[in-house]
Design a protein around this motif. Structure first.
Motif, PDB file in Angstrom:
ATOM      1  N   TRP A   1       0.837  -1.215   0.000  1.00 55.32           N
ATOM      2  CA  TRP A   1       0.000   0.000   0.000  1.00 55.32           C
ATOM      3  C   TRP A   1       0.862   1.253   0.000  1.00 55.32           C
ATOM      4  N   ARG A   2       1.949   1.243   0.763  1.00 53.42           N
ATOM      5  CA  ARG A   2       2.833   2.404   0.838  1.00 53.42           C
ATOM      6  C   ARG A   2       3.508   2.683  -0.503  1.00 53.42           C
ATOM      7  N   GLY A   3       3.932   1.610  -1.172  1.00 59.76           N
ATOM      8  CA  GLY A   3       4.591   1.799  -2.447  1.00 59.76           C
ATOM      9  C   GLY A   3       3.669   2.317  -3.537  1.00 59.76           C
ATOM     10  N   LEU A   4       2.391   1.924  -3.502  1.00 57.28           N
ATOM     11  CA  LEU A   4       1.453   2.360  -4.532  1.00 57.28           C
ATOM     12  C   LEU A   4       0.832   3.717  -4.204  1.00 57.28           C
ATOM     13  N   TYR A   5       0.125   3.795  -3.070  1.00 59.09           N
ATOM     14  CA  TYR A   5      -0.659   4.999  -2.769  1.00 59.09           C
ATOM     15  C   TYR A   5       0.181   6.131  -2.193  1.00 59.09           C
ATOM     16  N   ARG A   6       1.340   5.819  -1.635  1.00 56.99           N
ATOM     17  CA  ARG A   6       2.204   6.879  -1.116  1.00 56.99           C
ATOM     18  C   ARG A   6       3.455   7.077  -1.969  1.00 56.99           C
TER      19      ARG A   6
ATOM     20  N   LEU B   1       2.778  10.267  -8.512  1.00 50.81           N
ATOM     21  CA  LEU B   1       3.461  10.854  -9.657  1.00 50.81           C
ATOM     22  C   LEU B   1       2.519  11.660 -10.544  1.00 50.81           C
ATOM     23  N   GLY B   2       1.224  11.452 -10.368  1.00 49.98           N
ATOM     24  CA  GLY B   2       0.252  12.183 -11.171  1.00 49.98           C
ATOM     25  C   GLY B   2      -0.268  11.329 -12.305  1.00 49.98           C
ATOM     26  N   PRO B   3      -1.473  11.643 -12.787  1.00 48.42           N
ATOM     27  CA  PRO B   3      -2.062  10.834 -13.863  1.00 48.42           C
ATOM     28  C   PRO B   3      -1.257  10.921 -15.146  1.00 48.42           C
TER      29      PRO B   3
ATOM     30  N   TRP C   1       0.173   8.044 -18.691  1.00 53.51           N
ATOM     31  CA  TRP C   1      -0.030   6.748 -19.360  1.00 53.51           C
ATOM     32  C   TRP C   1       0.596   5.604 -18.577  1.00 53.51           C
ATOM     33  N   ILE C   2       1.476   5.924 -17.621  1.00 53.46           N
ATOM     34  CA  ILE C   2       2.064   4.873 -16.783  1.00 53.46           C
ATOM     35  C   ILE C   2       1.577   4.965 -15.338  1.00 53.46           C
ATOM     36  N   CYS C   3       0.730   5.926 -15.021  1.00 50.36           N
ATOM     37  CA  CYS C   3       0.274   6.112 -13.649  1.00 50.36           C
ATOM     38  C   CYS C   3      -1.187   6.551 -13.653  1.00 50.36           C
ATOM     39  N   PRO C   4      -2.082   5.820 -12.988  1.00 50.90           N
ATOM     40  CA  PRO C   4      -3.502   6.219 -12.960  1.00 50.90           C
ATOM     41  C   PRO C   4      -3.798   7.380 -12.037  1.00 50.90           C
ATOM     42  N   GLY C   5      -2.857   7.772 -11.179  1.00 51.24           N
ATOM     43  CA  GLY C   5      -3.102   8.885 -10.268  1.00 51.24           C
ATOM     44  C   GLY C   5      -3.755   8.450  -8.975  1.00 51.24           C
ATOM     45  N   LEU C   6      -3.877   9.411  -8.063  1.00 51.20           N
ATOM     46  CA  LEU C   6      -4.479   9.160  -6.761  1.00 51.20           C
ATOM     47  C   LEU C   6      -6.005   9.146  -6.850  1.00 51.20           C
ATOM     48  N   PRO C   7      -6.689   8.575  -5.857  1.00 49.10           N
ATOM     49  CA  PRO C   7      -8.161   8.640  -5.842  1.00 49.10           C
ATOM     50  C   PRO C   7      -8.659  10.070  -5.784  1.00 49.10           C
ATOM     51  N   GLY C   8      -9.627  10.374  -6.615  1.00 48.60           N
ATOM     52  CA  GLY C   8     -10.231  11.703  -6.633  1.00 48.60           C
ATOM     53  C   GLY C   8      -9.607  12.678  -7.596  1.00 48.60           C
ATOM     54  N   GLU C   9      -8.462  12.353  -8.189  1.00 48.20           N
ATOM     55  CA  GLU C   9      -7.828  13.281  -9.125  1.00 48.20           C
ATOM     56  C   GLU C   9      -8.610  13.353 -10.430  1.00 48.20           C
ATOM     57  N   GLY C  10      -8.828  14.573 -10.888  1.00 45.10           N
ATOM     58  CA  GLY C  10      -9.561  14.783 -12.130  1.00 45.10           C
ATOM     59  C   GLY C  10     -11.059  14.846 -11.980  1.00 45.10           C
ATOM     60  N   LEU C  11     -11.581  14.749 -10.751  1.00 43.11           N
ATOM     61  CA  LEU C  11     -13.033  14.785 -10.555  1.00 43.11           C
ATOM     62  C   LEU C  11     -13.579  16.194 -10.463  1.00 43.11           C
TER      63      LEU C  11
END
Length: 318
Positions: free
Chosen positions: A283-288, A293-295, A297-307
């Motif tokens: 969890w630390r490696g993915l969500y923290r 790194l931000g949305p 093509w290689i990173c989907p971004g954090l929850p809530g970004e772009g909403l």
């Protein structure tokens, strides 16, 4: 003279009734009247409960310190085995609750969290592509868990041994039984054959439970921000989103309860603590780490970004 019901002679002696649309609407409204009141109460209760839970899960106290509470549960949970009764229904590893949820932890988590991350952008009037991008974040977690479980299974098979107890007539009753070593046996095949497996292991159930708890807190915490945004835009979230959020919170509480049952009724130190530590590191490696790194093509971004909609669209909506 105009009437709501007109009669015309048809072929034969029958009469054809031409019922007006207003009459049908009035009859339908009278039939649905007994259902509207309880449905209205359920809707109000759902809104109140989800608003309260949304503020609780989205608070900074829960988001910043939930992993600490989970770590304390892992460290001190086995001490509850001193008071746990072996005659309790939760002391049976074949319990219905374990068979239904514990063996499919990730499936239930993916179903509810995936439904939530799809409905949330749609409720915020965002595109379907944004929902799919957020859904890919859940898929990457599932891929990581699958890889971890495969690696742990390989390590357990390589480090463990399969033993078979053997009784001898020449042995006295007080001596310990001999053990025959079975090579080229995996842990799964050894246990299926009714033999004994000895070796180091990491609790995969605790790993998945801890990771799923941390994931649900991360994903569901965005609901509070969505509530504030929808109030400013005067676009309340729909019932399906609120219902999925409520089920997600219930699932989070269920996972914590099952984790407590495993620690109290089936303590295995330090394999359970190692599983929880691996879940925390994932969890630390993915969500923290990676997702920050931000949305892209290689990173989907954090929850809530772009909403959040653009400022111009907010002004037009207001």
């Amino acid at each position: 003279m105009e009437n709501h019901i007109n009669t015309d002679l048809k072929s034969g002696d029958g009469l054809a009734w031409d019922i007006s649309l207003d009459t049908l609407e009035r009859v339908a409204a009278e039939m649905l009247l007994p259902v509207r009141f309880p449905m209205g109460l359920l809707s109000v209760a759902l809104d109140s409960v989800t608003d309260l839970l949304g503020r609780a899960v989205g608070s900074s106290l829960v988001r910043k310190h939930f992993h600490l509470a989970l770590s304390g549960l892992l460290l001190f949970g086995p001490a509850l085995s001193l008071w746990a009764s072996k005659y309790s229904v939760f002391a049976n590893s074949n319990n219905y609750l374990y068979r239904t949820f514990l063996r499919s932890t990730w499936g239930w988590t993916f179903l509810l969290s995936g439904s939530f991350v799809i409905l949330l952008p749609l409720s915020a009037r965002c595109s379907l592509s944004l929902s799919l991008r957020h859904l890919s974040r859940i898929g990457l977690v599932g891929l990581l868990l699958w890889g971890c479980r495969c690696v742990l299974t390989l390590l357990e098979d390589a480090a463990g041994t399969c033993l078979e107890p053997v009784t001898s007539d020449t042995q006295s009753s007080s001596s310990s039984p001999l053990l025959l070593l079975h090579e080229d046996q995996t842990k799964a095949s050894c246990l299926r054959a009714g033999l004994l497996w000895r070796g180091y292991e990491v609790s995969q159930d605790v790993l998945v439970l801890c990771f799923c708890c941390l994931l649900l807190v991360e994903e569901l915490s965005t609901f509070s921000c969505h509530l504030l945004r929808s109030r400013s835009l005067r676009v309340p979230p729909g019932g399906p989103l609120r219902l999925v959020f409520l089920l997600g919170v219930v699932l989070l509480l269920l996972w914590m309860f099952l984790l407590l049952c495993l620690l109290a009724y089936f303590p295995k130190c330090p394999s359970q603590q190692l599983g929880g530590a691996l879940g925390y590191l994932g969890w630390r490696g993915l969500y923290r780490g990676w997702y920050r790194l931000g949305p892209g093509w290689i990173c989907p971004g954090l929850p809530g970004e772009g909403l959040s909609p653009p400022a111009d669209s907010q002004k037009q909506t207001q």
